[in-house]
Design a protein around this motif. Structure first.
Motif, PDB file in Angstrom:
ATOM      1  N   ARG A  35      -9.191 -14.993   3.836  1.00 31.25           N
ATOM      2  CA  ARG A  35      -8.313 -15.971   3.213  1.00 31.25           C
ATOM      3  C   ARG A  35      -8.892 -17.384   3.314  1.00 31.25           C
ATOM      4  NH1 ARG A  35      -4.299 -13.650   0.253  1.00 31.25           N
ATOM      5  NH2 ARG A  35      -3.530 -15.788   0.232  1.00 31.25           N
ATOM      6  N   GLY A  38      -6.974  -3.637   3.279  1.00 29.76           N
ATOM      7  CA  GLY A  38      -6.169  -4.601   4.026  1.00 29.76           C
ATOM      8  C   GLY A  38      -6.937  -5.770   4.574  1.00 29.76           C
ATOM      9  N   GLU A  39      -8.205  -5.599   4.821  1.00 35.50           N
ATOM     10  CA  GLU A  39      -9.002  -6.680   5.400  1.00 35.50           C
ATOM     11  C   GLU A  39     -10.469  -6.293   5.240  1.00 35.50           C
ATOM     12  OE1 GLU A  39      -8.628  -6.476   9.775  1.00 35.50           O
ATOM     13  OE2 GLU A  39      -7.473  -4.673   9.388  1.00 35.50           O
ATOM     14  N   PRO A  40     -11.361  -7.253   5.422  1.00 31.77           N
ATOM     15  CA  PRO A  40     -12.775  -6.893   5.326  1.00 31.77           C
ATOM     16  C   PRO A  40     -13.121  -5.889   6.421  1.00 31.77           C
ATOM     17  CG  PRO A  40     -12.470  -9.291   5.326  1.00 31.77           C
ATOM     18  CD  PRO A  40     -11.150  -8.688   5.674  1.00 31.77           C
ATOM     19  N   ASP A  60     -13.833   1.156  -0.198  1.00 28.77           N
ATOM     20  CA  ASP A  60     -13.302  -0.055   0.439  1.00 28.77           C
ATOM     21  C   ASP A  60     -12.594  -0.805  -0.679  1.00 28.77           C
ATOM     22  OD1 ASP A  60     -12.882  -2.618   1.389  1.00 28.77           O
ATOM     23  OD2 ASP A  60     -14.938  -2.938   2.075  1.00 28.77           O
ATOM     24  N   THR A  61     -11.259  -0.805  -0.633  1.00 28.60           N
ATOM     25  CA  THR A  61     -10.474  -1.263  -1.775  1.00 28.60           C
ATOM     26  C   THR A  61      -9.895  -2.644  -1.531  1.00 28.60           C
ATOM     27  OG1 THR A  61      -8.480  -0.238  -0.867  1.00 28.60           O
ATOM     28  CG2 THR A  61      -9.831   1.121  -2.319  1.00 28.60           C
ATOM     29  N   TRP A  62     -10.248  -3.598  -2.379  1.00 30.83           N
ATOM     30  CA  TRP A  62      -9.685  -4.942  -2.261  1.00 30.83           C
ATOM     31  C   TRP A  62      -8.547  -5.115  -3.253  1.00 30.83           C
ATOM     32  CZ3 TRP A  62      -8.765  -8.792  -5.789  1.00 30.83           C
ATOM     33  CH2 TRP A  62      -8.228  -9.974  -5.238  1.00 30.83           C
ATOM     34  N   TRP A  63      -7.435  -5.567  -2.744  1.00 32.77           N
ATOM     35  CA  TRP A  63      -6.292  -5.905  -3.605  1.00 32.77           C
ATOM     36  C   TRP A  63      -5.239  -6.602  -2.774  1.00 32.77           C
ATOM     37  CZ3 TRP A  63      -1.597  -2.607  -3.722  1.00 32.77           C
ATOM     38  CH2 TRP A  63      -1.636  -1.557  -2.806  1.00 32.77           C
ATOM     39  N   GLN A  64      -4.062  -6.836  -3.360  1.00 30.74           N
ATOM     40  CA  GLN A  64      -3.021  -7.621  -2.704  1.00 30.74           C
ATOM     41  C   GLN A  64      -1.639  -7.162  -3.162  1.00 30.74           C
ATOM     42  OE1 GLN A  64      -4.336 -11.332  -4.752  1.00 30.74           O
ATOM     43  NE2 GLN A  64      -4.672 -12.053  -2.673  1.00 30.74           N
ATOM     44  N   THR A  65      -0.629  -7.575  -2.407  1.00 33.08           N
ATOM     45  CA  THR A  65       0.754  -7.329  -2.833  1.00 33.08           C
ATOM     46  C   THR A  65       0.912  -7.817  -4.276  1.00 33.08           C
ATOM     47  OG1 THR A  65       1.431  -7.776  -0.569  1.00 33.08           O
ATOM     48  CG2 THR A  65       3.163  -7.791  -2.231  1.00 33.08           C
ATOM     49  N   VAL A 120     -15.772  -9.729   0.092  1.00 29.37           N
ATOM     50  CA  VAL A 120     -14.592 -10.554   0.346  1.00 29.37           C
ATOM     51  C   VAL A 120     -14.674 -11.087   1.774  1.00 29.37           C
ATOM     52  CG1 VAL A 120     -12.071 -10.587   0.435  1.00 29.37           C
ATOM     53  CG2 VAL A 120     -13.240  -9.193  -1.279  1.00 29.37           C
ATOM     54  N   ASP A 132      -8.439 -15.717  -1.644  1.00 24.39           N
ATOM     55  CA  ASP A 132      -9.530 -15.201  -0.816  1.00 24.39           C
ATOM     56  C   ASP A 132     -10.845 -15.889  -1.163  1.00 24.39           C
ATOM     57  OD1 ASP A 132      -8.277 -13.287   0.794  1.00 24.39           O
ATOM     58  OD2 ASP A 132      -8.355 -11.770  -0.770  1.00 24.39           O
ATOM     59  N   THR A 165       0.843  -1.203   0.000  1.00 25.75           N
ATOM     60  CA  THR A 165       0.000   0.000   0.000  1.00 25.75           C
ATOM     61  C   THR A 165       0.876   1.250   0.000  1.00 25.75           C
ATOM     62  OG1 THR A 165      -1.585  -1.276   1.263  1.00 25.75           O
ATOM     63  CG2 THR A 165      -2.007   1.072   1.084  1.00 25.75           C
ATOM     64  N   ARG A 176      -0.296  -9.272   6.987  1.00 26.10           N
ATOM     65  CA  ARG A 176      -0.496 -10.626   6.483  1.00 26.10           C
ATOM     66  C   ARG A 176       0.621 -11.527   6.994  1.00 26.10           C
ATOM     67  NH1 ARG A 176      -0.876 -11.230   0.006  1.00 26.10           N
ATOM     68  NH2 ARG A 176      -0.204 -13.396  -0.134  1.00 26.10           N
TER      69      ARG A 176
HETATM   70  O1  PRX Z   1      -7.337 -11.225   2.200  1.00 26.04           O
HETATM   71  C1  PRX Z   1      -7.265 -10.047   1.435  1.00 26.04           C
HETATM   72  C2  PRX Z   1      -6.986  -8.878   2.337  1.00 26.04           C
HETATM   73  O2  PRX Z   1      -5.589  -8.703   2.343  1.00 26.04           O
HETATM   74  C3  PRX Z   1      -4.968  -9.668   1.485  1.00 26.04           C
HETATM   75  C4  PRX Z   1      -3.777  -9.062   0.809  1.00 26.04           C
HETATM   76  O3  PRX Z   1      -2.823  -8.720   1.758  1.00 26.04           O
HETATM   77  P1  PRX Z   1      -1.534  -7.920   1.354  1.00 26.04           P
HETATM   78  O4  PRX Z   1      -0.882  -8.584   0.199  1.00 26.04           O
HETATM   79  O5  PRX Z   1      -0.732  -7.737   2.587  1.00 26.04           O
HETATM   80  O6  PRX Z   1      -2.043  -6.533   0.849  1.00 26.04           O
HETATM   81  C5  PRX Z   1      -2.773  -5.725   1.711  1.00 26.04           C
HETATM   82  C6  PRX Z   1      -2.994  -4.389   1.076  1.00 26.04           C
HETATM   83  C7  PRX Z   1      -3.446  -4.407  -0.313  1.00 26.04           C
HETATM   84  C8  PRX Z   1      -6.055 -10.071   0.532  1.00 26.04           C
HETATM   85  O7  PRX Z   1      -5.805 -11.317  -0.049  1.00 26.04           O
HETATM   86  N1  PRX Z   1      -7.632  -7.644   1.876  1.00 26.04           N
HETATM   87  C9  PRX Z   1      -7.036  -6.567   1.335  1.00 26.04           C
HETATM   88  N2  PRX Z   1      -7.938  -5.588   1.108  1.00 26.04           N
HETATM   89  C10 PRX Z   1      -9.140  -6.059   1.478  1.00 26.04           C
HETATM   90  C11 PRX Z   1      -8.955  -7.373   1.956  1.00 26.04           C
HETATM   91  N3  PRX Z   1      -9.988  -8.122   2.380  1.00 26.04           N
HETATM   92  C12 PRX Z   1     -11.209  -7.577   2.334  1.00 26.04           C
HETATM   93  N4  PRX Z   1     -11.470  -6.326   1.906  1.00 26.04           N
HETATM   94  C13 PRX Z   1     -10.473  -5.527   1.473  1.00 26.04           C
HETATM   95  N5  PRX Z   1     -10.741  -4.288   1.085  1.00 26.04           N
END
Ligand code: PRX
Length: 656
Positions: free
Chosen positions: A527, A394-396, A418-423, A524, A512, A318, A538
């Protein structure tokens, strides 16, 4: 206040349309506009991204092919030449933004600094020349282990400028964790600081670097560069260690950005997975630049008058994408804060918003839940009227926390993204577009244009609306990870083979669980692998287990997450001791300390439960599902017929 439960999320049906006054001024103003864009991108993703790449970025040389997709390997903008540091800095210098604040830094205790685009450019160029002076060349990997100070961003941009991939290691990780990451990438140089401020104390970063490097245990590292931040005494090893300010003296500020290949590696960032060793997620230059640029622009609805603040640490993705690269590529003012809310200063976030007139605020649900506990009198006593947009990541987020954020911080005026994404995804994948998409508390809503997300079963078939399944992405996108550094096999296994390709089409498996409701909104659930999230960090349960069994007293360990009101999850470790050891309080403390030394404070178990046996299947697999129920104090439900020895469960229950 409760932590997020699937039940509370499933019952959520409130709808918050974008406020009219927000939409009128927004980059994307309506659902129709979003939908048209989404459909266009879906029909021809390559053309969609190519058009944006041409419009939004500077290229030294155009690409010859938009996408070369040899599943699971993607190359975007093939043979294009680009430099993300140029796009973040140089191109703004010929505009009025030259003297606009690029980076506002609020340090501890009470320090602050503002760098305009011209000043930041100068510092980055000078520092890039320092790197060159130390023999760093294109392709050499540079470790960055720093506090939240401007030099962290300067170091990243300087590496990017000369094509030296950086690998930022979060300052909260231990010397051991740092060493593993430096060795995995064979880093040639480490950039650090004498120390950093964390919750009224100094984190001895340089001391940790010394520990990571002692006895030649990270032999690839030739030099260490040290920023003077806290000014406590540290030891400097002659020949190896250098002060940043000494080397920067008199160095030329002329350092043209290297034209890099689109697919040249920009950085490696380590993240936890289901197996023990953290994965080095590889991101490259062109696609990452484009995707973080466009997502920042549309999701945060950037305007030149904004003061944008993302509270993450640069040690996480992030921080990479949405403190440094995305905002600067857009010519925005990005704020960096060294501090954290703590009992001596619980209102510090709100002070920062008031002091700088922050307009966009992006934080994590765990922080919001902590703020709720601290009480609304703190934000209520500050002027938060500058805010116009809020975000979480980062999380729900549980609907209760969402509503609090909306009411107390956003004063029912600011949309929440509320943004969902990952590394691994590099940038935001599922999110509201704030002027266009109505929000539902707890849902990340809809995919970003160009992202073909879906919820499927293990065979890759879409599940019916509102049924749970696995979250996948169907088409490559520009900022997708390219591989696991040094372990392409693991890349394939983890993300592309879990769900078998359907009709030759590869699906990216995010790890996820999710469901998609009848309106096409994604929810979402968390995990589905052995990865837990503690305060948004994480962690792999196997990583913590390996740390525990490396202690001489531990014969076997199993780690699970237990729901926690504020942190989302807490680490609970079930530990079987070697015969010569007896469970007692000292050992409990020693084991917790050991985990902190091996990984970092973020992995410290909240609870250690000593036991004689663990519930296993007949084939010897630990039944974590049962341990999770035990840790949460729930009744064991579901099938236990595969359990080898049922009495183990009774004993564990008694032990609690
Ligand atoms: O499980 C999801 C959760 O964080 C994981 C990714 O973690 P990381 O790679 O450390 O990146 C975090 C920052 C982008 C995902 O697989 N996660 C991330 N954002 C959300 C989420 N779960 C629910 N809602 C979100 N907005």
């Amino acid at each position: 206040m409760t932590s997020p439960t699937i039940e509370s999320i499933l019952q959520e049906n409130r709808l918050f349309p974008p406020p009219a006054e927000f939409s009128e001024q927004a980059q994307l103003k309506s659902l129709e506009e979003y939908q048209a864009l989404y459909e266009r991108a879906k029909a021809n993703p390559e053309a969609f991204w190519a058009e944006l790449a041409e419009q939004e970025l500077h290229w030294f040389q155009p690409w010859e092919q938009i996408l070369d997709w040899q599943p699971p390997h993607a190359r975007w903008f093939v043979n294009g030449k680009i430099n993300i540091s140029y796009n973040c800095l140089d191109r703004h210098l010929t505009t009025w933004r030259r003297n606009k604040a690029a980076l506002i830094w609020e340090g501890e205790p009470g320090d602050s600094r503002t760098l305009t685009y011209a000043q930041l450019h100068r510092e980055v160029c000078q520092f890039a020349n320092v790197l060159k002076g130390l023999g760093i060349k294109k392709g050499d990997i540079v470790g960055i282990y720093m506090p939240m100070i401007p030099e962290a961003a300067i170091a990243m941009l300087a590496c990017a400028r000369i094509g030296a991939p950086h690998t930022v290691v979060f300052g909260g990780f231990s010397a051991e964790a740092l060493r593993d990451r430096l060795n995995d990438g064979k880093a040639k140089l480490v950039i650090t600081a004498d120390g950093g401020w964390r919750k009224d104390a100094i984190v001895p970063l340089k001391e940790q670097v010394d520990r990571a490097l002692n006895n030649n245990s990270a032999p690839s590292v030739e030099n260490v560069l040290v920023v003077q931040r806290t000014k406590q005494n540290i030891s400097m090893q002659p020949g190896r260690d250098h002060w940043w300010h000494d080397l920067q003296q008199g160095v030329s500020a002329n350092c043209p950005a290297e034209p890099l290949d689109s697919e040249d590696m920009l950085f490696i960032l380590y993240t936890s997975g289901s197996t023990g060793k953290p994965k080095g997620v590889v991101h490259t230059t062109g696609g990452y630049n484009l995707y973080t640029h466009v997502t920042t622009k549309w999701i945060f609805d950037l305007r030149d008058t904004d003061v944008y603040w993302c509270t993450a640490d640069v040690g996480w993705i992030t921080g990479h994408s949405y403190i440094v690269y995305g905002p600067l590529s857009n010519g925005a003012t990005t704020l960096m804060y060294e501090g954290a809310p703590r009992s001596s200063n619980p209102g510090c976030f709100w002070d920062v918003i008031e002091k700088y007139g922050v307009t966009i605020f992006y934080t994590a649900p765990t922080a919001i839940r902590a703020f709720i506990k601290m009480g609304e009198h703190l934000p209520n006593a500050r002027d938060l009227s500058s805010l116009r947009l809020l975000g979480t990541v980062g999380e729900p987020i549980n609907p209760e926390a969402w509503i609090w954020y909306h009411r107390i911080i956003g004063k029912e005026r600011c949309p929440i993204v509320d943004t969902w994404w990952q590394t691994e995804t590099g940038g935001i994948m599922i999110t509201p577009i704030p002027g266009a998409i109505a929000t539902k508390p707890g849902s990340a809503t809809r995919p970003f244009p160009g992202i073909l997300a879906d919820v499927v079963d293990l065979n890759g078939n879409p599940v019916p609306a509102s049924e749970g399944g696995y979250l996948v992405v169907r088409h490559p996108w520009p900022s997708m990870m390219r591989t696991v550094y040094g372990d392409d096999d693991r890349f394939r296994r983890t993300y592309w083979e879990h769900i078998a390709p359907v009709d030759g089409q590869y699906l990216y498996f995010a790890g996820d669980g999710a469901r998609c409701d009848a309106d096409g909104y994604f929810w979402v659930m968390g995990r589905v692998d052995d990865v837990i999230s503690v305060a948004g960090h994480r962690l792999g349960t196997m990583e913590i287990e390996s740390a525990l069994v490396s202690h001489p007293a531990v014969a076997e360990a199993a780690v699970v997450g237990k729901p926690d009101e504020v942190k989302g999850e807490e680490v609970v470790a079930f530990v079987i001791l070697e015969d010569a050891y007896l469970p007692n309080e000292d050992l409990d403390k020693a084991l917790k300390k050991h985990v902190v030394a091996e990984i970092g404070a973020l992995a410290r178990p909240g609870q250690i439960r000593f036991t004689d046996a663990l519930p296993k299947t007949r084939s010897g697999k630990i039944m974590r599902r049962l341990l999770r129920s035990l840790a949460a104090g729930e009744e064991i439900s579901g099938d236990t017929s595969t359990l080898e020895d049922r009495s183990v469960l009774d004993k564990l229950r008694e032990g609690a």
